[in-house]
Design a protein around this motif. Structure first.
Motif, short mmCIF file in Angstrom:
data_model
loop_
_atom_site.label_atom_id
_atom_site.label_comp_id
_atom_site.label_asym_id
_atom_site.label_seq_id
_atom_site.Cartn_x
_atom_site.Cartn_y
_atom_site.Cartn_z
N GLY A 105 0.78 -1.24 0.00
CA GLY A 105 0.00 0.00 0.00
C GLY A 105 0.81 1.28 0.00
O GLY A 105 0.24 2.37 -0.08
N GLU A 106 2.13 1.19 0.09
CA GLU A 106 2.97 2.39 0.11
C GLU A 106 3.02 3.01 -1.29
O GLU A 106 3.41 2.36 -2.24
N ARG A 107 2.60 4.26 -1.39
CA ARG A 107 2.57 4.95 -2.68
C ARG A 107 3.64 6.05 -2.78
O ARG A 107 3.86 6.61 -3.85
N ARG A 108 4.28 6.36 -1.67
CA ARG A 108 5.27 7.44 -1.69
C ARG A 108 6.56 6.97 -2.36
O ARG A 108 6.82 5.79 -2.50
N VAL A 109 7.37 7.95 -2.75
CA VAL A 109 8.69 7.70 -3.30
C VAL A 109 9.67 8.59 -2.54
O VAL A 109 9.32 9.70 -2.13
N ALA A 110 10.87 8.11 -2.34
CA ALA A 110 11.84 8.82 -1.51
C ALA A 110 12.38 10.09 -2.15
O ALA A 110 12.89 10.97 -1.45
N MET A 111 12.26 10.21 -3.47
CA MET A 111 12.79 11.40 -4.13
C MET A 111 11.96 11.69 -5.38
O MET A 111 11.72 10.79 -6.19
N VAL A 112 11.55 12.94 -5.53
CA VAL A 112 10.78 13.35 -6.70
C VAL A 112 11.75 13.84 -7.79
O VAL A 112 12.89 14.19 -7.50
N PRO A 113 11.31 13.86 -9.05
CA PRO A 113 12.20 14.27 -10.13
C PRO A 113 12.85 15.64 -9.93
O PRO A 113 14.02 15.83 -10.30
N GLN A 114 12.15 16.60 -9.35
CA GLN A 114 12.73 17.93 -9.13
C GLN A 114 13.97 17.84 -8.24
O GLN A 114 14.98 18.51 -8.51
N VAL A 115 13.94 17.02 -7.22
CA VAL A 115 15.10 16.85 -6.33
C VAL A 115 16.22 16.12 -7.07
O VAL A 115 17.40 16.44 -6.92
N VAL A 116 15.85 15.13 -7.87
CA VAL A 116 16.85 14.42 -8.68
C VAL A 116 17.62 15.42 -9.53
O VAL A 116 18.85 15.38 -9.59
N GLY A 117 16.90 16.34 -10.17
CA GLY A 117 17.56 17.35 -11.00
C GLY A 117 18.56 18.19 -10.22
O GLY A 117 19.64 18.51 -10.73
N ARG A 118 18.20 18.55 -9.01
CA ARG A 118 19.13 19.35 -8.18
C ARG A 118 20.36 18.53 -7.80
O ARG A 118 21.48 19.06 -7.79
N LEU A 119 20.19 17.25 -7.47
CA LEU A 119 21.34 16.42 -7.11
C LEU A 119 22.26 16.21 -8.31
O LEU A 119 23.48 16.31 -8.19
N VAL A 120 21.66 15.93 -9.45
CA VAL A 120 22.45 15.76 -10.67
C VAL A 120 23.18 17.06 -11.00
O VAL A 120 24.37 17.05 -11.35
N GLY A 121 22.50 18.18 -10.84
CA GLY A 121 23.12 19.48 -11.07
C GLY A 121 24.27 19.78 -10.12
O GLY A 121 25.15 20.58 -10.42
N SER A 122 24.26 19.11 -8.98
CA SER A 122 25.34 19.28 -7.99
C SER A 122 26.50 18.32 -8.23
O SER A 122 27.44 18.29 -7.46
N GLY A 123 26.37 17.49 -9.26
CA GLY A 123 27.46 16.59 -9.60
C GLY A 123 27.30 15.15 -9.11
O GLY A 123 28.22 14.35 -9.29
N ARG A 170 25.12 -0.77 -7.64
CA ARG A 170 25.88 0.43 -8.02
C ARG A 170 25.78 1.61 -7.07
O ARG A 170 26.68 2.46 -7.03
N ALA A 171 24.71 1.73 -6.30
CA ALA A 171 24.49 2.92 -5.47
C ALA A 171 25.39 2.91 -4.23
O ALA A 171 25.55 1.88 -3.57
N ASP A 172 25.95 4.06 -3.92
CA ASP A 172 26.68 4.25 -2.66
C ASP A 172 25.71 4.49 -1.52
O ASP A 172 25.93 4.06 -0.39
N VAL A 173 24.65 5.22 -1.83
CA VAL A 173 23.61 5.58 -0.86
C VAL A 173 22.28 5.16 -1.47
O VAL A 173 22.00 5.48 -2.62
N VAL A 174 21.46 4.44 -0.69
CA VAL A 174 20.13 4.04 -1.14
C VAL A 174 19.12 4.81 -0.29
O VAL A 174 19.21 4.79 0.94
N VAL A 175 18.19 5.50 -0.95
CA VAL A 175 17.15 6.23 -0.23
C VAL A 175 15.83 5.50 -0.39
O VAL A 175 15.51 4.98 -1.46
N SER A 176 15.10 5.46 0.71
CA SER A 176 13.83 4.75 0.76
C SER A 176 12.93 5.48 1.74
O SER A 176 13.41 6.03 2.73
N VAL A 177 11.64 5.51 1.49
CA VAL A 177 10.74 6.18 2.42
C VAL A 177 10.72 5.43 3.74
O VAL A 177 10.89 6.02 4.80
#
Length: 140
Positions: free
Chosen positions: A15-33, A69-76
């Motif tokens: 029943g969990e519908r949330r996601v740990a990161m939305v695309p807008q935040v992904v864009g900021r992280l990618v923009g930060s390198g 591959r991930a160094d850090v895994v984010v999960s709700v």
């Protein structure tokens, strides 16, 4: 030195519908390198298609690839036992883990990443839980 890779895991709780990161935040992280991986379908329950993550700069990957591959895994929330078994040494899990009622699970996570128990920073892991991983009694 290669950039840190952050992986957004699909939630496993029923029943969990949330996601740990939305695309807008992904864009900021990618923009930060940072490199960002998003598990296929991770945002579907929250109405974010895989394409929105790709447009934000993430690479959409299968579950096994993300955990490899991930160094850090984010999960709700705390991943289920099968998903936790995919964690590897040195990998960091970030989410609403609710450690106080789950000392055995926290010990298992510490066994995956021995540095977890040596951290001197407090981890905010839930709205009502703040814990210091070095405090082996399970509370701050």
């Amino acid at each position: 030195m290669s950039p840190l890779t952050v992986g957004v895991a699909m939630e496993t709780a029923p029943g969990e519908r949330r996601v740990a990161m939305v695309p807008q935040v992904v864009g900021r992280l990618v923009g930060s390198g940072l490199d960002v991986l998003v598990e296929t379908g991770a945002g579907r329950g929250a109405w974010f298609p895989d394409g929105a993550y790709a447009e934000a700069g993430a690479t959409v990957v299968a579950r096994l690839d993300l955990f490899a591959r991930a160094d850090v895994v984010v999960s709700v929330s705390l991943p289920d036992p099968r998903t936790r078994a995919l964690l590897r040494g040195g990998q960091t899990l970030v989410g609403l883990l609710a450690p106080l009622p789950r000392p055995q699970v926290m010990a298992q996570l510490a066994a995956v990443n021995p540095e977890f128990a040596q951290a001197d920073a407090a981890l905010v892991v839930g709205a009502n839980d703040v814990t210091n991983p070095a405090d082996h009694r399970g509370h701050a």
